[in-house]
Design a protein around this motif. Structure first.
Motif, PDB file in Angstrom:
ATOM      1  N   PHE A  98       1.258  -1.051   0.062  1.00  0.00           N
ATOM      2  CA  PHE A  98       0.478   0.045   0.183  1.00  0.00           C
ATOM      3  C   PHE A  98       1.163   1.337  -0.199  1.00  0.00           C
ATOM      4  CE2 PHE A  98      -4.024  -1.766   2.100  1.00  0.00           C
ATOM      5  CZ  PHE A  98      -4.329  -2.872   0.544  1.00  0.00           C
ATOM      6  N   ILE A  99       2.088   1.138   1.312  1.00  0.00           N
ATOM      7  CA  ILE A  99       2.466   2.468   0.886  1.00  0.00           C
ATOM      8  C   ILE A  99       3.375   2.358  -0.650  1.00  0.00           C
ATOM      9  CG2 ILE A  99       4.746   3.198   1.968  1.00  0.00           C
ATOM     10  CD1 ILE A  99       3.762   1.872   4.611  1.00  0.00           C
ATOM     11  N   ARG A 100       4.003   1.513  -0.408  1.00  0.00           N
ATOM     12  CA  ARG A 100       4.689   1.476  -2.196  1.00  0.00           C
ATOM     13  C   ARG A 100       3.935   2.356  -3.278  1.00  0.00           C
ATOM     14  NH1 ARG A 100       9.220  -0.576  -2.724  1.00  0.00           N
ATOM     15  NH2 ARG A 100      10.033  -2.381  -1.142  1.00  0.00           N
ATOM     16  N   GLU A 101       2.364   1.973  -3.217  1.00  0.00           N
ATOM     17  CA  GLU A 101       1.301   2.186  -4.135  1.00  0.00           C
ATOM     18  C   GLU A 101       1.108   3.842  -3.705  1.00  0.00           C
ATOM     19  OE1 GLU A 101      -0.252  -1.741  -5.589  1.00  0.00           O
ATOM     20  OE2 GLU A 101      -1.593  -0.671  -4.365  1.00  0.00           O
ATOM     21  N   ALA A 102       0.715   4.472  -2.886  1.00  0.00           N
ATOM     22  CA  ALA A 102       0.281   5.206  -2.584  1.00  0.00           C
ATOM     23  C   ALA A 102       1.210   6.306  -2.688  1.00  0.00           C
ATOM     24  CB  ALA A 102       0.379   5.865  -0.969  1.00  0.00           C
ATOM     25  N   ARG A 103       2.576   6.811  -2.179  1.00  0.00           N
ATOM     26  CA  ARG A 103       3.148   7.977  -2.486  1.00  0.00           C
ATOM     27  C   ARG A 103       2.437   9.428  -2.589  1.00  0.00           C
ATOM     28  NH1 ARG A 103       5.710   7.825  -8.056  1.00  0.00           N
ATOM     29  NH2 ARG A 103       7.114   9.395  -7.021  1.00  0.00           N
ATOM     30  N   LEU A 104       2.126   9.503  -0.799  1.00  0.00           N
ATOM     31  CA  LEU A 104       0.964  10.146  -0.493  1.00  0.00           C
ATOM     32  C   LEU A 104       0.621  10.314   0.625  1.00  0.00           C
ATOM     33  CD1 LEU A 104      -1.098  12.346  -2.186  1.00  0.00           C
ATOM     34  CD2 LEU A 104      -3.116  11.010  -1.668  1.00  0.00           C
ATOM     35  N   ARG A 105       1.421  11.732   0.618  1.00  0.00           N
ATOM     36  CA  ARG A 105       0.911  12.242   2.695  1.00  0.00           C
ATOM     37  C   ARG A 105      -0.565  11.999   3.123  1.00  0.00           C
ATOM     38  NH1 ARG A 105       4.443  15.506   0.258  1.00  0.00           N
ATOM     39  NH2 ARG A 105       6.555  16.250   0.838  1.00  0.00           N
ATOM     40  N   ASP A 106      -1.501  12.014   2.453  1.00  0.00           N
ATOM     41  CA  ASP A 106      -2.538  11.208   3.187  1.00  0.00           C
ATOM     42  C   ASP A 106      -2.908   9.706   3.618  1.00  0.00           C
ATOM     43  OD1 ASP A 106      -2.248  14.394   2.081  1.00  0.00           O
ATOM     44  OD2 ASP A 106      -4.769  14.674   2.889  1.00  0.00           O
ATOM     45  N   LEU A 107      -2.138   9.281   2.781  1.00  0.00           N
ATOM     46  CA  LEU A 107      -2.353   8.240   3.066  1.00  0.00           C
ATOM     47  C   LEU A 107      -0.906   7.266   3.523  1.00  0.00           C
ATOM     48  CD1 LEU A 107      -4.264   7.192  -0.612  1.00  0.00           C
ATOM     49  CD2 LEU A 107      -5.012   7.601   1.542  1.00  0.00           C
ATOM     50  N   VAL A 108       0.660   7.602   3.478  1.00  0.00           N
ATOM     51  CA  VAL A 108       1.196   6.959   3.660  1.00  0.00           C
ATOM     52  C   VAL A 108       1.441   7.502   5.430  1.00  0.00           C
ATOM     53  CG1 VAL A 108       3.480   7.270   3.664  1.00  0.00           C
ATOM     54  CG2 VAL A 108       2.577   7.165   1.783  1.00  0.00           C
ATOM     55  N   ASP A 109       0.888   8.494   5.216  1.00  0.00           N
ATOM     56  CA  ASP A 109       1.073   9.199   6.722  1.00  0.00           C
ATOM     57  C   ASP A 109       0.217   7.843   8.020  1.00  0.00           C
ATOM     58  OD1 ASP A 109       3.021  10.157   5.526  1.00  0.00           O
ATOM     59  OD2 ASP A 109       2.318  11.922   6.781  1.00  0.00           O
ATOM     60  N   PRO A 110      -0.918   8.029   7.646  1.00  0.00           N
ATOM     61  CA  PRO A 110      -1.997   7.715   8.790  1.00  0.00           C
ATOM     62  C   PRO A 110      -1.466   5.991   9.234  1.00  0.00           C
ATOM     63  CG  PRO A 110      -3.376   8.593   6.963  1.00  0.00           C
ATOM     64  CD  PRO A 110      -1.929   9.135   6.078  1.00  0.00           C
ATOM     65  N   LEU A 111      -1.137   5.587   7.649  1.00  0.00           N
ATOM     66  CA  LEU A 111      -0.873   3.829   7.551  1.00  0.00           C
ATOM     67  C   LEU A 111       0.170   3.875   8.365  1.00  0.00           C
ATOM     68  CD1 LEU A 111      -0.740   3.210   3.570  1.00  0.00           C
ATOM     69  CD2 LEU A 111      -2.173   2.115   5.454  1.00  0.00           C
ATOM     70  N   ALA A 112       1.371   4.288   8.035  1.00  0.00           N
ATOM     71  CA  ALA A 112       2.358   4.443   9.155  1.00  0.00           C
ATOM     72  C   ALA A 112       1.912   4.934  11.264  1.00  0.00           C
ATOM     73  CB  ALA A 112       3.928   5.794   8.482  1.00  0.00           C
ATOM     74  N   ILE A 113       1.543   6.289  11.321  1.00  0.00           N
ATOM     75  CA  ILE A 113       1.417   6.296  12.500  1.00  0.00           C
ATOM     76  C   ILE A 113      -0.007   5.783  12.918  1.00  0.00           C
ATOM     77  CG2 ILE A 113       1.509   8.794  13.884  1.00  0.00           C
ATOM     78  CD1 ILE A 113       2.050  10.090  11.672  1.00  0.00           C
ATOM     79  N   ASP A 114      -0.928   5.266  12.248  1.00  0.00           N
ATOM     80  CA  ASP A 114      -1.851   4.476  13.188  1.00  0.00           C
ATOM     81  C   ASP A 114      -2.075   3.615  12.921  1.00  0.00           C
ATOM     82  OD1 ASP A 114      -2.694   7.269  13.602  1.00  0.00           O
ATOM     83  OD2 ASP A 114      -4.406   8.162  12.268  1.00  0.00           O
ATOM     84  N   VAL A 115      -1.663   2.969  11.754  1.00  0.00           N
ATOM     85  CA  VAL A 115      -1.104   0.921  11.732  1.00  0.00           C
ATOM     86  C   VAL A 115      -0.240   0.033  12.017  1.00  0.00           C
ATOM     87  CG1 VAL A 115      -2.199  -0.959   9.561  1.00  0.00           C
ATOM     88  CG2 VAL A 115      -3.116   1.603   9.660  1.00  0.00           C
ATOM     89  N   VAL A 116       0.940   0.656  10.633  1.00  0.00           N
ATOM     90  CA  VAL A 116       2.500  -0.147  11.277  1.00  0.00           C
ATOM     91  C   VAL A 116       3.026   0.430  12.749  1.00  0.00           C
ATOM     92  CG1 VAL A 116       3.856  -0.041  10.408  1.00  0.00           C
ATOM     93  CG2 VAL A 116       2.453   0.428   8.930  1.00  0.00           C
TER      94      VAL A 116
END
Length: 228
Positions: free
Chosen positions: A112-130
């Protein structure tokens, strides 16, 4: 599409507006991952409410069902262009059910992160999920997950590096987290070849700055030795 996926998709379309869709497109298409997305124009609150309603409508989903639904919403395998709000709904779904996730789900999140390349998606994935996923693992699984994040920091993909750097932020805010580990990761990305400061490289340096700035305010006792 599954019944739950159709429910979320239709709900997001009903919550959308062309005006907000145009605003989102104008803002997010400035980033590498924003180009090629479609936008319904649903607000973040509407996305969260839709996922909450789906949870009530389809209670008791298993881990496999949650992860399959997240991939369905993410939409990388669809012929049509992926939809930003559906991808955000996938992030919220995983955030809501993060206690069900296991070490092996980092592979899906990496995709997901590789495909997102977008702060609005990468940041919540990192902070709130990973981050919460890794923090909730037992000792052995945590060691394996930490090795994955160590690899992300060394990856050429700048957005994986950003995700690894931001992943401990919730724990650090709460007075926990491994600050020394963040320092090592920051040193690894800031101490590498500078080269041309592209938008992607800037996103990595911005992640280091964000964590440093927050911790300087919340936990000023934590030292940071500038590198790079």
């Amino acid at each position: 599409m599954s019944e739950a996926g159709e429910f979320i998709d239709l709900s997001l379309q009903r919550e959308g507006s062309w005006h907000r869709a145009d605003e989102l497109a104008s803002r997010l298409e400035q980033e590498p991952g924003g180009r090629g997305l479609r936008f319904y124009g649903a607000s973040v609150g509407a996305v969260r409410g839709t996922v909450r309603d789906a949870g009530r409508r389809y209670p008791g989903l298993s881990r496999d069902e949650i992860t399959a639904l997240s991939s369905e919403l993410w939409g990388s395998q669809l012929s049509a262009a992926p939809v930003f709000e559906r991808r955000l709904a996938a992030v919220v779904l995983l955030q809501t059910n993060v206690k069900l996730l296991t070490n092996s789900d980092l592979t899906r999140l990496e995709g997901f992160i590789r495909e997102a390349r977008l702060r609005d998606l990468v940041d919540p994935l990192a902070i709130d999920v990973v981050g919460p996923l890794v923090d909730g693992l037992d000792v052995l699984a945590r060691v394996r997950a930490d090795s994955v994040l160590d690899r992300w920091v060394r990856e050429p993909d700048a957005w994986l590096r950003r995700a690894a750097l931001l992943s401990p932020l919730l724990a650090l805010r709460a007075g926990a987290g491994d600050w020394d580990r963040f320092i090592r990761h920051a040193a690894a990305v800031l101490g590498g070849p500078s080269g041309e400061l592209t938008a992607d490289v800037g996103a990595v340096r911005e992640a280091v700055s964000r964590v440093r700035t927050e911790m300087a305010t919340r936990r000023p006792e934590l030292p940071f030795t500038p590198v790079g």
